[in-house]
Design a protein around this motif. Structure first.
Motif, PDB file in Angstrom:
ATOM      1  N   VAL A  14      71.341  -4.950 -12.078  1.00 20.40           N
ATOM      2  CA  VAL A  14      71.434  -3.580 -11.492  1.00 20.40           C
ATOM      3  C   VAL A  14      71.937  -3.487  -9.921  1.00 20.40           C
ATOM      4  CG1 VAL A  14      69.989  -1.490 -10.994  1.00 20.40           C
ATOM      5  CG2 VAL A  14      69.765  -2.399 -12.929  1.00 20.40           C
ATOM      6  N   ASP A  15      71.482  -4.551  -9.303  1.00 19.39           N
ATOM      7  CA  ASP A  15      71.721  -4.647  -7.852  1.00 19.39           C
ATOM      8  C   ASP A  15      73.232  -5.111  -7.778  1.00 19.39           C
ATOM      9  OD1 ASP A  15      69.333  -4.082  -6.883  1.00 19.39           O
ATOM     10  OD2 ASP A  15      68.695  -6.107  -6.576  1.00 19.39           O
ATOM     11  N   LEU A  16      73.504  -5.711  -8.761  1.00 14.68           N
ATOM     12  CA  LEU A  16      75.092  -6.323  -8.791  1.00 14.68           C
ATOM     13  C   LEU A  16      76.042  -5.211  -9.298  1.00 14.68           C
ATOM     14  CD1 LEU A  16      76.964  -8.746  -8.601  1.00 14.68           C
ATOM     15  CD2 LEU A  16      76.691  -9.131 -10.978  1.00 14.68           C
ATOM     16  N   VAL A  17      75.745  -4.348 -10.171  1.00 10.26           N
ATOM     17  CA  VAL A  17      76.243  -3.223 -10.729  1.00 10.26           C
ATOM     18  C   VAL A  17      76.334  -2.289  -9.281  1.00 10.26           C
ATOM     19  CG1 VAL A  17      76.495  -0.954 -12.163  1.00 10.26           C
ATOM     20  CG2 VAL A  17      75.953  -3.592 -13.002  1.00 10.26           C
ATOM     21  N   SER A  18      75.308  -1.859  -9.017  1.00 14.48           N
ATOM     22  CA  SER A  18      75.013  -1.050  -7.676  1.00 14.48           C
ATOM     23  C   SER A  18      76.218  -1.464  -6.498  1.00 14.48           C
ATOM     24  CB  SER A  18      73.720  -0.988  -6.936  1.00 14.48           C
ATOM     25  OG  SER A  18      73.582  -0.247  -6.194  1.00 14.48           O
ATOM     26  N   ALA A  19      76.069  -2.779  -6.130  1.00  9.68           N
ATOM     27  CA  ALA A  19      77.015  -3.199  -5.004  1.00  9.68           C
ATOM     28  C   ALA A  19      78.362  -3.059  -5.484  1.00  9.68           C
ATOM     29  CB  ALA A  19      76.621  -4.691  -4.706  1.00  9.68           C
ATOM     30  N   ASP A  20      78.873  -3.328  -6.662  1.00 12.39           N
ATOM     31  CA  ASP A  20      80.094  -3.173  -6.931  1.00 12.39           C
ATOM     32  C   ASP A  20      80.546  -1.733  -7.012  1.00 12.39           C
ATOM     33  OD1 ASP A  20      80.616  -5.638  -7.573  1.00 12.39           O
ATOM     34  OD2 ASP A  20      80.382  -5.771  -9.804  1.00 12.39           O
ATOM     35  N   ARG A  21      79.711  -0.847  -7.214  1.00 17.21           N
ATOM     36  CA  ARG A  21      79.893   0.470  -7.082  1.00 17.21           C
ATOM     37  C   ARG A  21      80.067   0.945  -5.783  1.00 17.21           C
ATOM     38  NH1 ARG A  21      75.417   2.821 -11.149  1.00 17.21           N
ATOM     39  NH2 ARG A  21      76.702   2.718 -13.288  1.00 17.21           N
ATOM     40  N   GLU A  22      79.241   0.430  -4.804  1.00 16.07           N
ATOM     41  CA  GLU A  22      79.528   0.881  -3.380  1.00 16.07           C
ATOM     42  C   GLU A  22      80.749   0.256  -2.928  1.00 16.07           C
ATOM     43  OE1 GLU A  22      75.828  -0.564  -1.347  1.00 16.07           O
ATOM     44  OE2 GLU A  22      74.632   0.570  -2.452  1.00 16.07           O
ATOM     45  N   LYS A  23      81.186  -0.878  -3.319  1.00 14.83           N
ATOM     46  CA  LYS A  23      82.333  -1.550  -2.877  1.00 14.83           C
ATOM     47  C   LYS A  23      83.356  -0.805  -3.519  1.00 14.83           C
ATOM     48  CE  LYS A  23      84.606  -6.070  -2.726  1.00 14.83           C
ATOM     49  NZ  LYS A  23      84.657  -7.343  -3.271  1.00 14.83           N
ATOM     50  N   ALA A  24      83.569  -0.230  -4.650  1.00 18.32           N
ATOM     51  CA  ALA A  24      84.523   0.540  -5.139  1.00 18.32           C
ATOM     52  C   ALA A  24      84.494   1.654  -4.558  1.00 18.32           C
ATOM     53  CB  ALA A  24      84.377   0.732  -6.548  1.00 18.32           C
ATOM     54  N   ALA A  25      83.660   2.368  -4.009  1.00 23.57           N
ATOM     55  CA  ALA A  25      83.542   3.785  -3.485  1.00 23.57           C
ATOM     56  C   ALA A  25      83.970   3.548  -1.900  1.00 23.57           C
ATOM     57  CB  ALA A  25      82.008   4.325  -3.518  1.00 23.57           C
ATOM     58  N   ALA A  26      83.826   2.681  -1.527  1.00 19.29           N
ATOM     59  CA  ALA A  26      84.253   2.314  -0.039  1.00 19.29           C
ATOM     60  C   ALA A  26      85.814   2.050  -0.212  1.00 19.29           C
ATOM     61  CB  ALA A  26      83.486   1.318   0.488  1.00 19.29           C
ATOM     62  N   ARG A  27      86.274   1.435  -1.099  1.00 17.00           N
ATOM     63  CA  ARG A  27      87.577   1.206  -1.119  1.00 17.00           C
ATOM     64  C   ARG A  27      88.391   2.644  -1.514  1.00 17.00           C
ATOM     65  NH1 ARG A  27      91.921  -2.512  -1.950  1.00 17.00           N
ATOM     66  NH2 ARG A  27      93.271  -1.920  -3.493  1.00 17.00           N
ATOM     67  N   PHE A  28      87.732   3.250  -2.289  1.00 19.37           N
ATOM     68  CA  PHE A  28      88.557   4.515  -2.804  1.00 19.37           C
ATOM     69  C   PHE A  28      88.612   5.430  -1.332  1.00 19.37           C
ATOM     70  CE2 PHE A  28      87.887   8.979  -4.119  1.00 19.37           C
ATOM     71  CZ  PHE A  28      89.049   9.012  -4.942  1.00 19.37           C
ATOM     72  N   ALA A  29      87.683   5.529  -0.650  1.00 16.69           N
ATOM     73  CA  ALA A  29      87.652   6.222   0.355  1.00 16.69           C
ATOM     74  C   ALA A  29      88.556   5.595   1.534  1.00 16.69           C
ATOM     75  CB  ALA A  29      86.109   6.149   1.098  1.00 16.69           C
TER      76      ALA A  29
END
Length: 144
Positions: A14-29
């Protein structure tokens, strides 16, 4: 969750998926901010133009473009409309990726450059008395 050759707890997954989501959201922004700046440059629009169209202050636009505050969906739409592009244009990462690749190539090239790449300033080689305005540069003394 344990499989052959792969040991990970559910929490770790779950932590790994969450970190990937945060990274993807930051890249999107980052992509959105990059594209807004790009289209502003191409259209000659200023932050004050975007601010007026988005119904916010110019400093608020600065904060959005610097990543201090998040851009809301409605603001993204209004920015796209002001810039004469679509929301899809603002979220497309094509130009962002091209620039990332270009910067990576520059960094590789900087590592392969041989010799001193610092700018050379020859004025430092002369003493102050030799580099006085008018001294030795008069047209009548140089034969011009």
């Amino acid at each position: 969750m344990e499989t052959e050759g792969f040991n990970m707890t559910v929490t770790e997954a779950v932590d790994l998926v969450s970190a990937d989501r945060e990274k993807a959201a930051a890249r999107f922004a980052d992509v959105v901010r990059y594209n807004i700046r790009r289209y502003m440059r191409l259209t000659g629009k200023l932050q004050k133009d975007l601010a007026k169209a988005m119904g916010v202050t110019r400093p608020a636009v600065t904060q959005m473009l610097n990543g201090t505050t998040k851009i809301k969906l409605e603001q993204l739409y209004l920015a796209a409309r002001e810039l004469g592009v679509t929301v899809d244009d603002l979220i497309d990462d094509t130009y962002y990726c091209q620039d990332e690749e270009f910067v990576a190539r520059l960094q590789v090239n900087e590592k392969t450059v041989v010799g001193n790449t610092e700018p050379r300033f020859f004025a430092g080689l002369l003493s102050e008395t030799e580099f006085v305005a008018g001294h030795g540069f008069e047209p009548w003394t140089s034969g011009l």
